[in-house]
Design an enzyme around this catalytic site. Sequence first.
Site, short mmCIF file in Angstrom:
data_model
loop_
_atom_site.label_atom_id
_atom_site.label_comp_id
_atom_site.label_asym_id
_atom_site.label_seq_id
_atom_site.Cartn_x
_atom_site.Cartn_y
_atom_site.Cartn_z
N HIS B 114 42.50 45.45 39.02
CA HIS B 114 40.98 45.14 38.55
C HIS B 114 40.74 46.54 37.48
O HIS B 114 39.83 46.15 36.85
CB HIS B 114 39.77 45.19 39.44
CG HIS B 114 40.07 43.87 40.38
ND1 HIS B 114 40.26 42.59 39.94
CD2 HIS B 114 40.07 43.59 41.61
CE1 HIS B 114 40.14 41.87 40.71
NE2 HIS B 114 40.44 42.55 41.97
N ASP B 153 47.89 38.24 43.82
CA ASP B 153 46.39 38.63 44.45
C ASP B 153 45.62 37.17 44.39
O ASP B 153 45.64 36.63 43.49
CB ASP B 153 45.85 40.09 43.98
CG ASP B 153 44.75 40.52 44.76
OD1 ASP B 153 45.07 41.33 45.63
OD2 ASP B 153 43.65 39.86 44.80
N HIS B 155 42.29 37.51 43.92
CA HIS B 155 41.43 37.96 42.81
C HIS B 155 42.35 37.81 41.51
O HIS B 155 43.39 37.98 41.44
CB HIS B 155 40.81 39.17 42.97
CG HIS B 155 40.18 39.11 44.32
ND1 HIS B 155 40.57 39.73 45.61
CD2 HIS B 155 38.80 39.12 44.62
CE1 HIS B 155 39.78 39.68 46.54
NE2 HIS B 155 38.57 39.16 46.07
N ASP B 242 45.97 38.96 49.93
CA ASP B 242 44.40 38.44 50.39
C ASP B 242 44.33 36.80 50.37
O ASP B 242 43.24 36.12 50.55
CB ASP B 242 43.30 39.10 49.87
CG ASP B 242 43.35 39.31 48.23
OD1 ASP B 242 44.57 39.08 47.79
OD2 ASP B 242 42.74 40.32 47.61
ZN LIG Z 1 42.30 40.85 45.80
#
Ligand SMILES: [Zn+2]
Lengths: 500, 437
Positions: B114, B153, B155, B242
């Site tokens: 991120h 991931d 996200h 995740d």
């Molecule tokens: Zn993540």
Amino acid sequence: MIVGLDMGGTNIDAIVLDQGQIIKTVKKPTDRENLFQSIWAVLEELLVGIDKRKISRINLSTTVSTNAIVEKKADPVGMIVQRGPGLPYEFQSCTGEKVFISGYIDHRGQVVKDLDLREIKKAKDLFKEKHIKACAVVTKFSARNPSHEQRIKKLLDKEFPLTTMGHTLSGKLNFPRRVYTAYLNAAVSNTFQNFAGSLKKSLARAGIQAPVYILKADGGTMNLATAHEKPVETILSGPAASLLGLIGMCPTEQDALLLDIGGTTTDIFFLADGVPVFEPLGIEISGYKTLVRAIYSVSIGLGGDSRIRVDNGTIQIGPQREGPPYAFGGPTPTPTDGLIVSGLMKANGETLAKARQGMEVLGRQLGLSPEGMADKVLNAMGDMLKNKVESLLQELNEKPVYTIEELLYGKRIRPQVIHVIGGPAKAVAPLLSRKFNLPCHCPANYQVANAIGAALARITTEITLLADTARGFLSVPELGIYEKIGRSFTLEQAREKALK
Amino acid sequence: MRTIKAKNKLGLVFFPAFDWAIHPTHSEREERLLYTQDQVFEEGIEDIAGIRFYNPVMATEKDVSRVHFCVPDVPSRLTQSHLVAAGGAIVALQKVMEKEVDKAFALVRPPGHHAQRIVHGSRGFCTINTEAIMLEKIRQMYGPLRVAIVDTDCHHGDGTQDIYWNDPDTLFISIHQDGRTLYPGSGFVEEFGGPGAYGYNINIPLPPETGDEGYLYVIDNLVLPILAEYKPDLIINSAGQDNHYSDPLTRMNFTAQGYAKLNDKLNPHVAVLEGGYSIEGGLPYVNVGIILALAGLDYSHVVEPDYREERFRQPKEITEYIARLCEVIYTYWKERDRLKEEHYKGLDHFERTRRVYYDTDGILENQAERFKICPHCSGVNTIDSRSDQGAQILAVIIPRDACPDCVDEGYKVYREATSRYSKIYLQDRVNDCFLAK
Ligand SMILES: [Zn+2]
Ligand SMILES: [Zn+2]
């Protein structure tokens, strides 16, 4: 008085120590066909004229278990293994019968899937049918929760009293190693018990009441009763004995390089702040990687009697030994011949002449005089040792770490001194000192270092304490301790508990 | 068979950093990899011939500046742990480049995907972008490389997207839970790359409840065909874990078997751990599965003890939705040059503004970006960034492939920038030179 006895592959060395003074030594060849008799003969001779009542303990380093494994004379084992999810290990090198059972205990020691008792019953019937005498039971994460191993052992106990449970041998997490360790333990238990039984009987007959301790690969000792349970811990105790001897004869508090130079091989050890460096997980024997705690030692094929050849203009020393040095009637020139020619090792006229002849033969291929050749040989030997030691140190110092603190400020081993024993030790000390640019000492009495080491060994035990505060649980697998704790349990409390 | 031997030589940088946490009760805390470590140790991974463990090194301040503009500077934004995580990834890829191993897996923390070019603080537990720092260092050491980063991931990898937004030599593919249902709320199909690299930023937003079936469908039918056409020298996997059905922060149904198969199919040169917070029921099995898959070993028995097949059967609507989505994206990919024409025809530069929220630190940033559209290179670009904490900075980026004109222009902008900025940065990637004033 302490009796120390080290049984090696070739010789048995024994000493009597009184207040740190050597008062008697005996050396006899090992009879591989009858190990107990070899030991007993040495002890009998050693104790002639010694007041047996004054012996406070007898420390033995024996190759009984080692030999059974190396010579493949160990018993077949009935194995019950719970693999759970993961790699489908087959453990083909464990001879005997293997039964893989269902059920699973996870990394936090929680039973996720229970045992199927029918499977255990079936395994038991199979072992009986195959006339198995010793069994081993290992479940994944048994170090975290041994209940499956314990229940299975109970079910086997009546018919198979010699059943080894994986968690009793080590609290470390490494399932395949735990399986191999338990297998080896079960496989040598009969052999070791026979040996221990004979020893006890003979000692009683001779009127010796001193307790007997058996040396372990980690340099500690255990009493006979413990050794009965964990005979696998007696394997490869020889290097530990020589290291302990070395430490006993020249103690230090620095990082040190310790060398035991023999005829065929050189054993390399390290001390970190004066304390022996251990194998990170456990020792390897005959290709079995185990969890048997052991002193770190590496043996290389480079000794006083190693064969020297010249290949395309470069010198090759070892790894074979083809006989004694050329100077003493051997077939090929050796480092010992080099030491004689360069005057570092004293020799009379005839031997010196033969040594020179050996160097001359080699030197001719390189256009060097015998003296020049001897120089070159010793240089090559020093370089080989130095390179090996440096690569081992690099490996040791690069061992995985898991915290930033360790990564940035962790201990790195940097030897400040060399201690060397063995036949050519005195002669090569100046060479080593020059090559490594470190002071190099060689103690007197190095011939019996191993026996001294055995005599000086103390009882040690290893425990692994895990406190899982979220589950409120504490375990020490090696001692069979599994109890409840509060959530506020601290590292300090853990340390206190461990030392108790 | 006394010791198991890996088919592929695999390097592992396993660094749980047991002495570092964002704060004591944060998901990104000391024991995140503890149970993974237990599982890896108990499984006997360290004794498998062909698998080697390596310690990380510390990345340097310059390694960070090659990718990021830290406000006010690198030391005040980072802890040692960030440098160790990035350094661990560097070691992993370096061992592959040196052919010491065939593949590598860096299990390091904290995560980084991120983290964007400008760093005012931490976002989504990330401060600096581990993979980008790794990759740019490796490019610096080994020369030009065509690289695909596949971010798995759960996200959206918005940081990596930002860093490689305008870089045609780095194809970024992010597969994630749809941004309408999860942080950071971005990662839509339309985010397709800057003017210098249109079509080289591919987002694949999947609906919640997607399981192994849907995920592997995307790999087989979209990711692998695109990679086959792009022909990268290197494939990097941002290996977030995740998507696991037991993850507390997300809503996907991916399993350890799914992760292992994904790595088997994707066959990356290096995998770098990103997120994944099911530290007890997910990570231990997923990581062992990935390690075995990368090493070419039998992973078919790595199954979570609580896994029940019936529980995770993917609904039919989801399967169909994913098939349609893959078709749409693949068409976009095929048409990327035409779409670029449509978007940028006749322009000599492109501007956009956006807001970036640093959730971990509670900072709001406003950015105005300007990309030069250059016929000879991917074009010099700038970011004017103002945080609600008061800092306003200007960042000038001269890309790796910059033409001499763009290099000169970059330096000119840097020299002539006015004093209304608290700090002005120049990132000259051609000469590996990073200035600030
Ligand atoms: Zn993540
Ligand atoms: Zn240009």
